[in-house]
Design a protein around this motif. Structure first.
Motif, PDB file in Angstrom:
ATOM      1  N   GLY A  55      66.320  27.719   2.986  1.00  0.00           N
ATOM      2  CA  GLY A  55      67.618  26.971   2.931  1.00  0.00           C
ATOM      3  C   GLY A  55      68.134  26.123   4.218  1.00  0.00           C
ATOM      4  N   PRO A  56      67.796  26.725   5.197  1.00  0.00           N
ATOM      5  CA  PRO A  56      68.149  25.662   6.533  1.00  0.00           C
ATOM      6  C   PRO A  56      67.272  24.503   6.664  1.00  0.00           C
ATOM      7  CG  PRO A  56      67.584  27.744   7.233  1.00  0.00           C
ATOM      8  CD  PRO A  56      67.892  28.131   5.797  1.00  0.00           C
ATOM      9  N   PHE A  57      65.997  25.022   6.684  1.00  0.00           N
ATOM     10  CA  PHE A  57      65.043  23.949   7.026  1.00  0.00           C
ATOM     11  C   PHE A  57      64.222  23.221   5.877  1.00  0.00           C
ATOM     12  CE2 PHE A  57      65.325  27.245  10.237  1.00  0.00           C
ATOM     13  CZ  PHE A  57      65.355  26.556  11.276  1.00  0.00           C
ATOM     14  N   TYR A  58      64.160  23.698   4.522  1.00  0.00           N
ATOM     15  CA  TYR A  58      63.627  22.932   3.701  1.00  0.00           C
ATOM     16  C   TYR A  58      64.850  22.184   2.711  1.00  0.00           C
ATOM     17  CZ  TYR A  58      61.625  22.204  -1.222  1.00  0.00           C
ATOM     18  OH  TYR A  58      61.514  21.654  -2.276  1.00  0.00           O
ATOM     19  N   LEU A  59      65.900  22.958   2.604  1.00  0.00           N
ATOM     20  CA  LEU A  59      67.061  22.323   1.727  1.00  0.00           C
ATOM     21  C   LEU A  59      68.226  21.611   2.766  1.00  0.00           C
ATOM     22  CD1 LEU A  59      67.518  24.959  -0.919  1.00  0.00           C
ATOM     23  CD2 LEU A  59      66.249  22.734  -1.094  1.00  0.00           C
ATOM     24  N   GLY A  60      68.390  21.855   3.965  1.00  0.00           N
ATOM     25  CA  GLY A  60      69.036  21.465   4.817  1.00  0.00           C
ATOM     26  C   GLY A  60      70.476  22.242   4.709  1.00  0.00           C
ATOM     27  N   ARG A  61      70.539  23.443   4.192  1.00  0.00           N
ATOM     28  CA  ARG A  61      71.784  24.031   4.067  1.00  0.00           C
ATOM     29  C   ARG A  61      72.008  24.950   5.318  1.00  0.00           C
ATOM     30  NH1 ARG A  61      70.531  26.137  -2.056  1.00  0.00           N
ATOM     31  NH2 ARG A  61      70.845  24.336  -3.299  1.00  0.00           N
ATOM     32  N   GLY A  62      73.061  24.610   5.965  1.00  0.00           N
ATOM     33  CA  GLY A  62      73.436  25.467   7.149  1.00  0.00           C
ATOM     34  C   GLY A  62      72.333  25.229   8.366  1.00  0.00           C
ATOM     35  N   GLY A  63      71.383  24.398   8.184  1.00  0.00           N
ATOM     36  CA  GLY A  63      70.314  23.948   9.273  1.00  0.00           C
ATOM     37  C   GLY A  63      70.062  22.423   9.132  1.00  0.00           C
ATOM     38  N   PRO A  64      68.927  21.990   9.994  1.00  0.00           N
ATOM     39  CA  PRO A  64      68.815  20.485  10.021  1.00  0.00           C
ATOM     40  C   PRO A  64      67.998  20.025   8.941  1.00  0.00           C
ATOM     41  CG  PRO A  64      67.349  21.962  11.358  1.00  0.00           C
ATOM     42  CD  PRO A  64      68.306  22.844  10.727  1.00  0.00           C
ATOM     43  N   GLY A  65      67.247  21.187   8.097  1.00  0.00           N
ATOM     44  CA  GLY A  65      66.346  20.038   7.063  1.00  0.00           C
ATOM     45  C   GLY A  65      65.048  19.784   7.655  1.00  0.00           C
ATOM     46  N   GLY A  66      64.476  18.884   6.958  1.00  0.00           N
ATOM     47  CA  GLY A  66      63.221  18.188   7.624  1.00  0.00           C
ATOM     48  C   GLY A  66      62.033  18.911   7.420  1.00  0.00           C
ATOM     49  N   TRP A  67      61.829  19.969   6.639  1.00  0.00           N
ATOM     50  CA  TRP A  67      60.634  20.702   6.623  1.00  0.00           C
ATOM     51  C   TRP A  67      60.233  20.943   5.172  1.00  0.00           C
ATOM     52  CZ3 TRP A  67      57.626  22.994  10.395  1.00  0.00           C
ATOM     53  CH2 TRP A  67      57.925  23.007  11.810  1.00  0.00           C
ATOM     54  N   TRP A  68      58.794  21.114   4.994  1.00  0.00           N
ATOM     55  CA  TRP A  68      58.572  21.751   3.781  1.00  0.00           C
ATOM     56  C   TRP A  68      57.879  22.832   3.986  1.00  0.00           C
ATOM     57  CZ3 TRP A  68      59.535  18.565  -0.327  1.00  0.00           C
ATOM     58  CH2 TRP A  68      59.253  17.172  -0.203  1.00  0.00           C
ATOM     59  N   ILE A  69      58.459  24.066   3.420  1.00  0.00           N
ATOM     60  CA  ILE A  69      58.357  25.494   3.531  1.00  0.00           C
ATOM     61  C   ILE A  69      57.766  25.905   2.301  1.00  0.00           C
ATOM     62  CG2 ILE A  69      59.097  27.666   4.058  1.00  0.00           C
ATOM     63  CD1 ILE A  69      59.523  25.785   6.521  1.00  0.00           C
ATOM     64  N   ILE A  70      56.519  26.210   2.462  1.00  0.00           N
ATOM     65  CA  ILE A  70      55.865  26.491   1.080  1.00  0.00           C
ATOM     66  C   ILE A  70      55.034  28.194   1.494  1.00  0.00           C
ATOM     67  CG2 ILE A  70      54.066  26.093  -0.674  1.00  0.00           C
ATOM     68  CD1 ILE A  70      54.374  23.147   0.390  1.00  0.00           C
ATOM     69  N   THR A  71      55.089  29.072   0.390  1.00  0.00           N
ATOM     70  CA  THR A  71      54.539  30.057   0.206  1.00  0.00           C
ATOM     71  C   THR A  71      53.232  30.128  -0.260  1.00  0.00           C
ATOM     72  OG1 THR A  71      55.717  31.139  -1.477  1.00  0.00           O
ATOM     73  CG2 THR A  71      56.574  31.718   0.454  1.00  0.00           C
ATOM     74  N   GLU A  72      52.080  30.633   0.418  1.00  0.00           N
ATOM     75  CA  GLU A  72      50.659  30.703  -0.106  1.00  0.00           C
ATOM     76  C   GLU A  72      50.191  29.310  -0.601  1.00  0.00           C
ATOM     77  OE1 GLU A  72      50.222  33.671  -2.832  1.00  0.00           O
ATOM     78  OE2 GLU A  72      50.620  35.492  -1.256  1.00  0.00           O
ATOM     79  N   PRO A  73      50.357  28.085   0.151  1.00  0.00           N
ATOM     80  CA  PRO A  73      50.029  26.910  -0.273  1.00  0.00           C
ATOM     81  C   PRO A  73      48.437  26.907  -0.457  1.00  0.00           C
ATOM     82  CG  PRO A  73      50.566  26.827   2.093  1.00  0.00           C
ATOM     83  CD  PRO A  73      50.877  28.076   1.470  1.00  0.00           C
ATOM     84  N   GLY A  74      47.825  26.137  -1.361  1.00  0.00           N
ATOM     85  CA  GLY A  74      46.520  25.825  -1.182  1.00  0.00           C
ATOM     86  C   GLY A  74      45.924  24.460  -0.480  1.00  0.00           C
ATOM     87  N   ILE A  75      45.464  24.792   0.989  1.00  0.00           N
ATOM     88  CA  ILE A  75      45.283  23.742   1.821  1.00  0.00           C
ATOM     89  C   ILE A  75      43.649  23.386   1.943  1.00  0.00           C
ATOM     90  CG2 ILE A  75      45.653  22.936   4.000  1.00  0.00           C
ATOM     91  CD1 ILE A  75      47.954  24.953   4.205  1.00  0.00           C
ATOM     92  N   GLU A  76      43.368  22.194   1.865  1.00  0.00           N
ATOM     93  CA  GLU A  76      42.056  21.933   2.167  1.00  0.00           C
ATOM     94  C   GLU A  76      41.893  20.964   3.492  1.00  0.00           C
ATOM     95  OE1 GLU A  76      39.231  18.728  -0.248  1.00  0.00           O
ATOM     96  OE2 GLU A  76      40.091  20.320  -1.284  1.00  0.00           O
ATOM     97  N   LEU A  77      41.119  21.769   4.408  1.00  0.00           N
ATOM     98  CA  LEU A  77      41.156  21.096   5.967  1.00  0.00           C
ATOM     99  C   LEU A  77      39.745  20.743   6.201  1.00  0.00           C
ATOM    100  CD1 LEU A  77      43.771  23.372   7.642  1.00  0.00           C
ATOM    101  CD2 LEU A  77      44.343  20.755   6.870  1.00  0.00           C
ATOM    102  N   PRO A  78      39.630  19.893   7.284  1.00  0.00           N
ATOM    103  CA  PRO A  78      38.272  19.368   7.803  1.00  0.00           C
ATOM    104  C   PRO A  78      37.326  20.712   8.024  1.00  0.00           C
ATOM    105  CG  PRO A  78      40.048  18.501   9.542  1.00  0.00           C
ATOM    106  CD  PRO A  78      40.862  19.630   8.443  1.00  0.00           C
ATOM    107  N   ASN A  79      36.270  20.636   8.347  1.00  0.00           N
ATOM    108  CA  ASN A  79      35.153  21.233   8.609  1.00  0.00           C
ATOM    109  C   ASN A  79      34.607  22.034   7.490  1.00  0.00           C
ATOM    110  OD1 ASN A  79      35.102  20.606  11.453  1.00  0.00           O
ATOM    111  ND2 ASN A  79      36.746  21.975  11.455  1.00  0.00           N
ATOM    112  N   ASP A  80      34.559  21.673   6.059  1.00  0.00           N
ATOM    113  CA  ASP A  80      34.320  22.158   4.878  1.00  0.00           C
ATOM    114  C   ASP A  80      35.147  23.273   4.622  1.00  0.00           C
ATOM    115  OD1 ASP A  80      32.826  22.114   2.801  1.00  0.00           O
ATOM    116  OD2 ASP A  80      31.144  23.355   3.433  1.00  0.00           O
ATOM    117  N   THR A  81      36.345  23.240   4.926  1.00  0.00           N
ATOM    118  CA  THR A  81      37.379  24.089   4.526  1.00  0.00           C
ATOM    119  C   THR A  81      37.935  23.761   3.303  1.00  0.00           C
ATOM    120  OG1 THR A  81      37.861  25.084   6.651  1.00  0.00           O
ATOM    121  CG2 THR A  81      39.418  25.558   5.377  1.00  0.00           C
TER     122      THR A  81
END
Length: 197
Positions: A55-81
């Motif tokens: 609410g406050p950080f993803y949607l900006g409801r009662g907070g500043p917003g400005g974030w993507w908040i995701i549960t269990e995202p699939g992320i591909e990062l450096p070093n063959d991850t």
């Protein structure tokens, strides 16, 4: 419990897709780690934390917003991850203005949260915690649902520095989300029943 799957070749996403029901995996720095799927208490805590931040950080409801908040995202990062999936992760939109739609996220999160349940504790602490430091995640929360304790860590000179602990606070200001008070006491699931002796 986390196990390492030995392989004569580098594991791929097809290896993750081929895991049997009830088993989940991550490919971190070219190694496939598998574990049983987290149980209900783990998922309740994940949902509580993600929901309170949404609410406050993803949607900006009662907070500043400005974030993507995701549960269990699939992320591909450096070093063959090829796949790493924090229980909850966040990206500042100033760094990642849009979410990838048809491909994995390839940007290091600004914050990760791992729930230390019996099936994931060892893996999270031995493999994921040092990897997050290595790739430069600025903030990490470790949530121990058995002890009902949240420890907050900030990356400083490639090492984690614990900057706070929380348990039953109802208006905690917790970095990097300290713009809004959070009710930590609401995150704890019912206690596991004791084993009869």
């Amino acid at each position: 419990m986390s196990t390492t799957k030995p392989s004569p070749r580098a594991p791929t996403l097809a290896d993750l897709d081929a895991l049997p029901p009830g088993i989940v995996g991550e490919i971190i720095e070219g190694v496939l780690y598998t574990m049983t799927k987290p149980r209900a208490r783990h998922q309740l805590t994940t949902t509580g934390i993600g929901g309170d931040l949404r609410g406050p950080f993803y949607l900006g409801r009662g907070g500043p917003g400005g974030w993507w908040i995701i549960t269990e995202p699939g992320i591909e990062l450096p070093n063959d991850t090829k796949e790493i999936s924090p229980d909850v992760a966040g990206w500042r939109r100033e760094r990642m203005p849009e979410l990838p739609v048809n491909e994995p996220i390839r940007m290091v999160p600004d914050w990760v949260c791992e729930i230390l349940s019996p099936t994931t504790r060892r893996h999270d602490m031995l493999h994921k915690q040092p990897y997050y430091a290595k790739v430069g995640v600025p903030f990490m929360w470790l949530v121990d649902i058995e002890a009902r304790v949240l420890t907050v860590h900030r990356l400083e000179s490639s090492d984690w520095r614990m900057i706070g602990t929380y348990s039953d606070e109802t208006e905690a200001r917790i970095a990097p989300f300290d713009a809004v008070p959070l009710n930590v006491a609401d995150w704890w699931p019912p206690a596991a029943p004791e084993n009869p002796t």
